[in-house]
Design an enzyme around this catalytic site. Structure first.
Site, PDB file in Angstrom:
ATOM      1  N   SER A  67      95.296  40.310  11.618  1.00 16.46           N
ATOM      2  CA  SER A  67      95.965  39.198  11.845  1.00 16.46           C
ATOM      3  C   SER A  67      96.298  38.190  10.843  1.00 16.46           C
ATOM      4  CB  SER A  67      95.139  38.253  12.963  1.00 16.46           C
ATOM      5  OG  SER A  67      94.017  37.398  12.101  1.00 16.46           O
ATOM      6  N   SER A  69      95.357  35.107   9.875  1.00 13.61           N
ATOM      7  CA  SER A  69      94.163  34.071   9.765  1.00 13.61           C
ATOM      8  C   SER A  69      93.873  33.435   8.525  1.00 13.61           C
ATOM      9  CB  SER A  69      93.124  34.124  10.669  1.00 13.61           C
ATOM     10  OG  SER A  69      92.472  35.081  10.305  1.00 13.61           O
ATOM     11  N   LYS A 124      86.572  35.858   7.045  1.00 14.12           N
ATOM     12  CA  LYS A 124      87.109  34.414   6.866  1.00 14.12           C
ATOM     13  C   LYS A 124      86.458  34.081   5.532  1.00 14.12           C
ATOM     14  CE  LYS A 124      88.489  33.822  10.975  1.00 14.12           C
ATOM     15  NZ  LYS A 124      89.860  33.646  11.427  1.00 14.12           N
ATOM     16  N   SER A 212      93.756  29.814  12.638  1.00 11.93           N
ATOM     17  CA  SER A 212      92.712  30.532  12.529  1.00 11.93           C
ATOM     18  C   SER A 212      91.433  30.005  13.594  1.00 11.93           C
ATOM     19  CB  SER A 212      91.924  30.114  11.037  1.00 11.93           C
ATOM     20  OG  SER A 212      90.741  31.072  10.781  1.00 11.93           O
TER      21      SER A 212
END
Length: 248
Positions: A67, A69, A124, A212
């Site tokens: 994705s 994010s 992340k 996110s």
């Protein structure tokens, strides 16, 4: 995690068949008789699977970014490598540490097992360390009462899901020892709040701050969920210039 479990099962089965042939089956075969097909395949695949398993478990593991994010640092479709020993050597599947090494640093891009569903891997950036007080308000990040300054770089337009055109602004932020880029959409709503990071946990955020699902939504990342530190983009089918790029 499921692939690692599959590899362990295949490794055990092929290894067992190979050893069974060495100590039992071979004694009952005629001299110079060919190996049964199952034994032949096991002998061929076991060393290869063992090497791949050891590399993936303790050295580096490939992942694909699913994705946006982590834009603009990582794009959907990037294939990355994750260092598996930076945060200590861990028992495969169980993920418990048996050799302590380093701990995540503020600014690291790390992969971890998603706390609500550990069968899924997330990526992340480490924002909060154990004991930190995090505040995200008006699209501004504060760590232990200190405001993190953001320097505007340029406008940034991209497609979300191949349908919607998103207009954002690209900023540069100093997070610990890491200077990295992030995206902010001034017109969108984003999750705000104050958080205190428990011991043995980390606060994670995506660089695409308004797109996110991270610690602002589902909480903290436990130490036992860590997988490794992302460090290298090794392939992208659409943007060859990204190949060989280091991650920071």
């Amino acid at each position: 995690m499921m692939f690692a479990l599959f590899m362990v099962v295949v490794l055990l089965v092929t290894g067992f068949i190979w050893l069974l042939d060495i100590f039992v089956l071979r004694k009952n075969r005629e001299t110079n008789a060919p190996d049964p097909m199952l034994v032949e395949y096991s002998k061929s695949f076991f060393p290869v699977i063992l090497v791949v398993f050891l590399i993936r478990s303790f050295v580096a593991e490939p992942f694909k970014i699913p994705s946006g994010s982590m834009m603009p640092t990582l794009l959907a479709g990037d294939f990355i490598l994750v260092n598996k020993f930076t945060y200590g050597l861990r028992v495969p599947i169980l993920n418990s540490t048996f050799i302590e090494m380093n701990h995540p640093k503020r600014g690291d891009v790390f992969v971890f097992h998603y706390p609500p569903d550990p069968s899924i891997d997330y990526i992340k950036r480490v924002v909060g360390l154990p004991g930190d007080k995090i505040l995200y308000q008006d699209k501004q990040l504060y760590i232990n009462g200190q405001k993190l300054e953001m320097a505007y770089l340029a406008d940034y337009d991209y497609e979300s899901g191949g349908l919607n055109q998103v207009h954002a602004k690209r900023f540069e932020e100093q997070l610990g020892d890491v200077k990295h880029e992030l995206l902010i959409e001034e017109s969108s709503m984003s999750r705000e709040g104050a958080f205190e990071v428990p011991q043995g946990h980390y606060f994670a955020m995506g660089d695409n701050r308004d797109n996110s699902r991270d610690s602002r939504y589902w909480g903290f990342v436990p130490e036992q969920n860590l997988v490794g530190k992302a460090f290298f983009i090794w392939w992208n089918f659409d943007q060859f210039k990204r190949i060989g790029t280091s991650i920071h």
